[in-house]
Write an enzyme that holds these catalytic residues in place. Structure first.
Site, PDB file in Angstrom:
ATOM      1  N   GLN A  50       0.809  -1.227   0.000  1.00  0.00           N
ATOM      2  CA  GLN A  50       0.000   0.000   0.000  1.00  0.00           C
ATOM      3  C   GLN A  50       0.843   1.279   0.000  1.00  0.00           C
ATOM      4  O   GLN A  50       0.446   2.285  -0.588  1.00  0.00           O
ATOM      5  CB  GLN A  50      -0.951   0.008   1.193  1.00  0.00           C
ATOM      6  CG  GLN A  50      -0.250   0.057   2.541  1.00  0.00           C
ATOM      7  CD  GLN A  50      -1.219   0.114   3.728  1.00  0.00           C
ATOM      8  OE1 GLN A  50      -2.416   0.086   3.548  1.00  0.00           O
ATOM      9  NE2 GLN A  50      -0.691   0.184   4.930  1.00  0.00           N
ATOM     10  N   TYR A  56      19.666  -1.106  22.919  1.00  0.00           N
ATOM     11  CA  TYR A  56      20.791  -1.768  22.259  1.00  0.00           C
ATOM     12  C   TYR A  56      21.420  -0.877  21.201  1.00  0.00           C
ATOM     13  O   TYR A  56      20.807   0.090  20.747  1.00  0.00           O
ATOM     14  CB  TYR A  56      20.382  -3.118  21.651  1.00  0.00           C
ATOM     15  CG  TYR A  56      19.112  -3.155  20.833  1.00  0.00           C
ATOM     16  CD1 TYR A  56      19.106  -2.829  19.488  1.00  0.00           C
ATOM     17  CD2 TYR A  56      17.908  -3.558  21.414  1.00  0.00           C
ATOM     18  CE1 TYR A  56      17.951  -2.904  18.728  1.00  0.00           C
ATOM     19  CE2 TYR A  56      16.732  -3.628  20.672  1.00  0.00           C
ATOM     20  CZ  TYR A  56      16.758  -3.294  19.329  1.00  0.00           C
ATOM     21  OH  TYR A  56      15.609  -3.350  18.581  1.00  0.00           O
TER      22      TYR A  56
HETATM   23  P1  FAD Z   1       4.204  -5.624   8.898  1.00  0.00           P
HETATM   24  O1  FAD Z   1       5.624  -5.384   9.210  1.00  0.00           O
HETATM   25  O2  FAD Z   1       3.183  -4.810   9.610  1.00  0.00           O
HETATM   26  O3  FAD Z   1       4.033  -5.420   7.326  1.00  0.00           O
HETATM   27  C1  FAD Z   1       2.763  -5.355   6.722  1.00  0.00           C
HETATM   28  C2  FAD Z   1       2.913  -4.637   5.377  1.00  0.00           C
HETATM   29  O4  FAD Z   1       1.665  -4.708   4.691  1.00  0.00           O
HETATM   30  C3  FAD Z   1       3.233  -3.151   5.539  1.00  0.00           C
HETATM   31  O5  FAD Z   1       4.282  -2.791   4.671  1.00  0.00           O
HETATM   32  C4  FAD Z   1       1.921  -2.461   5.185  1.00  0.00           C
HETATM   33  O6  FAD Z   1       2.098  -1.164   4.613  1.00  0.00           O
HETATM   34  C5  FAD Z   1       1.332  -3.446   4.183  1.00  0.00           C
HETATM   35  N1  FAD Z   1      -0.144  -3.397   4.089  1.00  0.00           N
HETATM   36  C6  FAD Z   1      -1.028  -3.316   5.104  1.00  0.00           C
HETATM   37  N2  FAD Z   1      -2.284  -3.298   4.655  1.00  0.00           N
HETATM   38  C7  FAD Z   1      -2.199  -3.375   3.289  1.00  0.00           C
HETATM   39  C8  FAD Z   1      -3.161  -3.394   2.242  1.00  0.00           C
HETATM   40  N3  FAD Z   1      -4.488  -3.316   2.491  1.00  0.00           N
HETATM   41  N4  FAD Z   1      -2.731  -3.478   0.957  1.00  0.00           N
HETATM   42  C9  FAD Z   1      -1.393  -3.549   0.662  1.00  0.00           C
HETATM   43  N5  FAD Z   1      -0.437  -3.516   1.626  1.00  0.00           N
HETATM   44  C10 FAD Z   1      -0.839  -3.447   2.927  1.00  0.00           C
HETATM   45  N6  FAD Z   1       9.625  -7.736  16.231  1.00  0.00           N
HETATM   46  C11 FAD Z   1      10.832  -8.337  16.307  1.00  0.00           C
HETATM   47  O7  FAD Z   1      10.999  -9.470  15.791  1.00  0.00           O
HETATM   48  N7  FAD Z   1      11.889  -7.744  16.958  1.00  0.00           N
HETATM   49  C12 FAD Z   1      11.753  -6.506  17.543  1.00  0.00           C
HETATM   50  O8  FAD Z   1      12.739  -6.001  18.104  1.00  0.00           O
HETATM   51  C13 FAD Z   1      10.475  -5.830  17.485  1.00  0.00           C
HETATM   52  N8  FAD Z   1      10.265  -4.612  18.064  1.00  0.00           N
HETATM   53  C14 FAD Z   1       9.019  -4.018  17.985  1.00  0.00           C
HETATM   54  C15 FAD Z   1       8.778  -2.781  18.629  1.00  0.00           C
HETATM   55  C16 FAD Z   1       7.508  -2.178  18.581  1.00  0.00           C
HETATM   56  C17 FAD Z   1       7.256  -0.870  19.316  1.00  0.00           C
HETATM   57  C18 FAD Z   1       6.472  -2.794  17.843  1.00  0.00           C
HETATM   58  C19 FAD Z   1       5.088  -2.140  17.745  1.00  0.00           C
HETATM   59  C20 FAD Z   1       6.693  -4.012  17.210  1.00  0.00           C
HETATM   60  C21 FAD Z   1       7.955  -4.640  17.284  1.00  0.00           C
HETATM   61  N9  FAD Z   1       8.200  -5.892  16.698  1.00  0.00           N
HETATM   62  C22 FAD Z   1       9.416  -6.501  16.785  1.00  0.00           C
HETATM   63  C23 FAD Z   1       7.107  -6.606  16.016  1.00  0.00           C
HETATM   64  C24 FAD Z   1       7.216  -6.463  14.535  1.00  0.00           C
HETATM   65  O9  FAD Z   1       7.304  -5.110  14.162  1.00  0.00           O
HETATM   66  C25 FAD Z   1       6.032  -7.112  13.815  1.00  0.00           C
HETATM   67  O10 FAD Z   1       5.704  -8.329  14.404  1.00  0.00           O
HETATM   68  C26 FAD Z   1       6.414  -7.337  12.354  1.00  0.00           C
HETATM   69  O11 FAD Z   1       6.647  -6.106  11.711  1.00  0.00           O
HETATM   70  C27 FAD Z   1       5.337  -8.100  11.599  1.00  0.00           C
HETATM   71  O12 FAD Z   1       5.736  -8.262  10.260  1.00  0.00           O
HETATM   72  P2  FAD Z   1       4.667  -8.474   9.115  1.00  0.00           P
HETATM   73  O13 FAD Z   1       5.451  -8.611   7.854  1.00  0.00           O
HETATM   74  O14 FAD Z   1       3.721  -9.549   9.503  1.00  0.00           O
HETATM   75  O15 FAD Z   1       3.793  -7.132   9.107  1.00  0.00           O
END
Ligand code: FAD
Length: 378
Positions: free
Chosen positions: A34, A213
């Site tokens: 997106q 870190y």
């Molecule tokens: P996301 O990273 O959320 O990616 C989803 C993607 O889909 C995004 O690019 C978004 O723009 C896109 N998207 C969403 N809706 C649509 C749509 N309708 N159409 C097209 N595209 C769309 N995890 C760790 O392993 N280590 C850490 O140190 C860590 N620290 C964190 C600190 C904080 C404060 C937070 C909030 C989270 C942290 N996490 C950490 C957790 C981690 O960020 C998430 O678990 C991880 O990003 C999930 O990855 P994902 O690919 O499932 O989703």
């Protein structure tokens, strides 16, 4: 319009790793994201040995290691007096875990993965609005009015997943009553503090903590992320600016070393910590979920992205195991059978915020090797 056998929705860490592994295995893959482009979000991320083994498969292990910091251990300290509560070996036990433990700038890691994926197959500015399954394909429609067909769809679209909503109906994630403050700042700003800082440390008190870190082995940048109570959060707001005043209000009784880091901060943001109960349904028909779309959690084990990346690797492995996406139903069933228990356990421990608070053995998390673990039958 036909565009690809496999469509991945979301180019987060999970979606990109799924895409990279499936391209490597010879599939026709397109990712729809997106965002119009990616910026270097002000956050760090911890990548355990379980993730570095997946980077090895992608040929990126050395690059990730070179970019990040490799702390010898994870220290847990009592917030007010800095007493050591636990000292868990990280890179000190690297050989036993099977790979390094890296703390890194999240934006740099994300950029590395993005650059590896074929640019003509990564479609920015495509926000999914609907996914409709027909006899032989799923039709994805985006908010720019375009649509594509794909044989299977991987929902890697994060905590507010539209793919998840398509399978299970609308249900917003749960706000946990906690936020995470995040800040990155140059370590040079600490040079007059007189303290010797740990490379990777979590400061704890009863209902809050601050994890700190370095982001590189030169120790030029430091990052902290907190978990702190905040009763209200406006639904749908992804993050807000915060301040040193708010940090001092939350961590005023912590050790002067923590105060020095707050004082050194340049820009502080705060993020809601969201979760969902473990999901029984991981796929339906030609659509399958991974990462936060499936099992978001409080980030207190630093394993949220790791679970998304492990899911991606296990999904690619299971597709290969059944001989390709022709038998997607068996692949998805095998994938769920081999991910659900582990992801739910990590979700539970992470939400409880007990990980490495005391001297425990982290082997079950860091020693895991998604490509070599024996598969459990679907
Ligand atoms: P996301 O990273 O959320 O990616 C989803 C993607 O889909 C995004 O690019 C978004 O723009 C896109 N998207 C969403 N809706 C649509 C749509 N309708 N159409 C097209 N595209 C769309 N995890 C760790 O392993 N280590 C850490 O140190 C860590 N620290 C964190 C600190 C904080 C404060 C937070 C909030 C989270 C942290 N996490 C950490 C957790 C981690 O960020 C998430 O678990 C991880 O990003 C999930 O990855 P994902 O690919 O499932 O989703």
């Amino acid at each position: 319009m036909k565009q690809g056998e496999i469509a991945i929705v979301g180019a987060g860490l999970g979606g990109l790793v799924a895409g990279l592994l499936l391209v490597k295995d010879g599939y026709d893959v397109h990712i729809y994201e997106q965002a119009p482009s990616f910026s270097r979000l002000g956050a760090g991320i911890q990548l355990g040995p379980n993730v570095l083994k997946i980077m090895r498969r992608l040929g990126l292990e050395q690059q990730v290691e070179a970019m990040g910091s490799k702390p010898p251990s994870w220290i847990s300290r009592n917030g007010p007096d800095a007493a050591v509560m636990a000292d868990i070996p990280l890179n000190r036990r690297r050989d036993e875990y099977g790979a390094a433990y890296v703390t890194i700038h999240r934006g740099d890691f994300h950029r590395l993965l993005t650059a590896e994926f074929p640019a003509d197959r990564l479609h920015f500015g495509r926000k999914l609005t609907s996914a409709v399954e027909g006899d032989r394909t799923v039709t994805l429609t985006f908010d720019d009015g375009t649509s594509v067909d794909a044989a299977i769809v991987i929902g890697a679209d994060g905590v507010n997943s539209v793919v998840r909503e398509t399978l299970l109906g609308e249900e917003p994630p749960l706000y946990t009553g906690f936020i995470g403050h995040r800040a990155i700042f140059p370590t040079a700003r600490l040079k007059d503090s007189g303290f010797d800082f740990d490379p990777c440390v979590k400061w704890w008190s009863e209902d809050r903590h601050i994890m700190v870190y370095y982001l590189d082995d030169r120790q030029e940048e430091m990052y902290y992320v907190t978990g702190a109570p905040e009763p209200e959060w406006k639904n749908g707001t992804s993050f807000l600016p915060s301040s040193k005043e708010e940090m001092f209000a939350a961590f005023g009784d912590y050790h002067p070393m923590v105060h020095a880091m707050i004082e050194a901060s340049t820009e502080i943001t705060k993020w809601p910590l969201l979760t969902r109960p473990p999901l029984a349904l991981w796929s339906q028909g030609r659509m399958v979920l991974l990462g936060d779309a499936c099992h978001p959690m409080k980030p207190h084990m630093a394993q949220g992205a790791a679970m998304a990346i492990e899911d991606a690797a296990m999904l690619a492995r299971c597709i290969g195991e059944v001989g390709g996406i022709g038998d997607y139903e068996s692949a998805f069933a095998l994938y769920r059978a081999n991910r659900m228990e582990r992801a739910s356990r990590v979700q539970e421990v992470s939400n409880a915020n007990s990980w490495l608070r005391t001297q425990e053995n982290p082997d079950w998390v860091y020693g895991y090797d998604v490509f070599n673990i024996p598969l459990r039958a679907a």
